[in-house]
Design an enzyme around this catalytic site. Structure first.
Site, PDB file in Angstrom:
ATOM      1  N   THR A  26       0.844  -1.182   0.000  1.00  0.00           N
ATOM      2  CA  THR A  26       0.000   0.000   0.000  1.00  0.00           C
ATOM      3  C   THR A  26       0.887   1.241   0.000  1.00  0.00           C
ATOM      4  OG1 THR A  26      -0.147   0.053   2.433  1.00  0.00           O
ATOM      5  CG2 THR A  26      -1.830  -1.207   1.247  1.00  0.00           C
ATOM      6  N   GLY A  27       0.341   2.344  -0.495  1.00  0.00           N
ATOM      7  CA  GLY A  27       1.144   3.557  -0.585  1.00  0.00           C
ATOM      8  C   GLY A  27       2.324   3.390  -1.521  1.00  0.00           C
ATOM      9  N   GLY A  28       2.121   2.697  -2.622  1.00  0.00           N
ATOM     10  CA  GLY A  28       3.233   2.380  -3.525  1.00  0.00           C
ATOM     11  C   GLY A  28       3.432   3.366  -4.653  1.00  0.00           C
TER      12      GLY A  28
ATOM     13  N   SER B  61       4.513   6.581  -4.599  1.00  0.00           N
ATOM     14  CA  SER B  61       5.549   7.615  -4.500  1.00  0.00           C
ATOM     15  C   SER B  61       6.445   7.334  -3.301  1.00  0.00           C
ATOM     16  CB  SER B  61       4.910   9.009  -4.354  1.00  0.00           C
ATOM     17  OG  SER B  61       4.162   9.089  -3.153  1.00  0.00           O
ATOM     18  N   GLY B  62       7.501   8.128  -3.179  1.00  0.00           N
ATOM     19  CA  GLY B  62       8.354   8.096  -1.996  1.00  0.00           C
ATOM     20  C   GLY B  62       8.915   6.732  -1.655  1.00  0.00           C
ATOM     21  N   ILE B  63       8.816   6.380  -0.373  1.00  0.00           N
ATOM     22  CA  ILE B  63       9.366   5.118   0.123  1.00  0.00           C
ATOM     23  C   ILE B  63       8.681   3.924  -0.528  1.00  0.00           C
ATOM     24  CG2 ILE B  63       9.534   3.664   2.184  1.00  0.00           C
ATOM     25  CD1 ILE B  63       9.929   6.305   3.785  1.00  0.00           C
ATOM     26  N   GLY B  64       7.371   4.000  -0.703  1.00  0.00           N
ATOM     27  CA  GLY B  64       6.650   2.899  -1.325  1.00  0.00           C
ATOM     28  C   GLY B  64       7.109   2.628  -2.745  1.00  0.00           C
TER      29      GLY B  64
ATOM     30  N   TYR C 221      -0.377  13.084  14.549  1.00  0.00           N
ATOM     31  CA  TYR C 221       0.338  12.236  13.581  1.00  0.00           C
ATOM     32  C   TYR C 221       1.191  11.179  14.267  1.00  0.00           C
ATOM     33  CZ  TYR C 221       3.873  10.992  10.081  1.00  0.00           C
ATOM     34  OH  TYR C 221       4.728  10.310   9.254  1.00  0.00           O
TER      35      TYR C 221
END
Length: 240
Positions: free
Chosen positions: A2-4, A6-9, A142
């Site tokens: 999940t969250g793939g 951008s960034g770390i994903g 957060y």
């Protein structure tokens, strides 16, 4: 994962694809997923899903099961990043942070369990602790939502051990994810915060998404076969 998009994903998806894995990425933005898949390589499955909605999580895993079969590695990386001061935090802001970072992560893991291979590896993306508290004003909601992941990691590791499923967390510190555009800060606030964190780190720089991806790859590999219920902090020494 999940969250793939951008960034770390995205960096992690690239790393796994380069190592020969069949990769599925999920996120809320279809266009971002499309662009990410083109950067990752051939035969990447994309699923538009909001992990704050349980029906979307069901769709994600039914699609992955249909297209790819059982899951050997799950990276629970989707996250909400935003900051509001204590006296300014709204109920809507609080709910969104916990819907994605706590509820979304928990139910992503729960609903993945029937689809995981015995001996699979699960990695949750947490948050590196930064003390003292004055270094992180406005991050109370957060950081609290991310702190829940530490508890999930330990309890899930114990519950899934009979199936030899390992559950660990990777907690990034100041990582340069300037392409993500997710930080909900006043104009210039995100860049200034990152400059401050880089200056506070013993290594005097921001980390790169690929450096976190390397740790995720280690936790997913056989080299980490006796590692479970742990949190690995990737923050350039800032929390030392």
């Amino acid at each position: 994962m999940t969250g793939g998009g951008s960034g770390i994903g995205l960096a992690t998806a690239k790393r796994f694809h380069q190592e020969g894995a069949r990769v599925a990425i999920a996120g809320r933005d279809r266009e971002r997923l499309r662009k990410a898949a083109a950067l990752i390589g051939d035969d990447v499955l994309t699923v538009a899903a909001d992990v704050g909605r349980l029906q979307d999580i069901d769709l994600l895993f039914s699609t992955v099961a249909s297209e790819l079969g059982r899951i050997d590695v799950l990276f629970v990386n989707a996250g909400f990043k935003g900051f509001q001061a204590l006296e300014e935090s709204t109920e809507e802001f609080f709910d969104e942070a916990f819907d994605v970072n706590a509820k979304g992560a928990f139910f992503t893991l729960q609903k993945a369990v029937p689809h995981l291979s015995d001996g699979a590896s699960v990695v949750l993306c947490g948050l590196a602790p930064v003390d003292p508290a004055w270094r992180r004003p406005g991050t109370g909601v957060y950081t609290a939502s991310k702190a829940a992941l530490r508890s999930f990691t330990r309890s899930a590791a114990a519950e899934l051990a009979p199936r030899r499923i390992r559950v660990n967390a990777v907690s990034p510190g100041p990582i340069d994810v300037s392409d993500s555009g997710d930080a909900r800060l006043p104009p210039g606030g995100s860049a200034e915060r990152m400059r401050q964190m880089a200056a506070a780190a013993p290594m005097k720089r921001l980390g790169e998404p690929e450096e976190v991806a390397g740790v995720v790859a280690f936790l997913a590999s056989g080299d980490a076969s006796y590692v479970t219920g742990q949190e690995i902090v990737v923050d350039g020494g800032i929390s030392s």
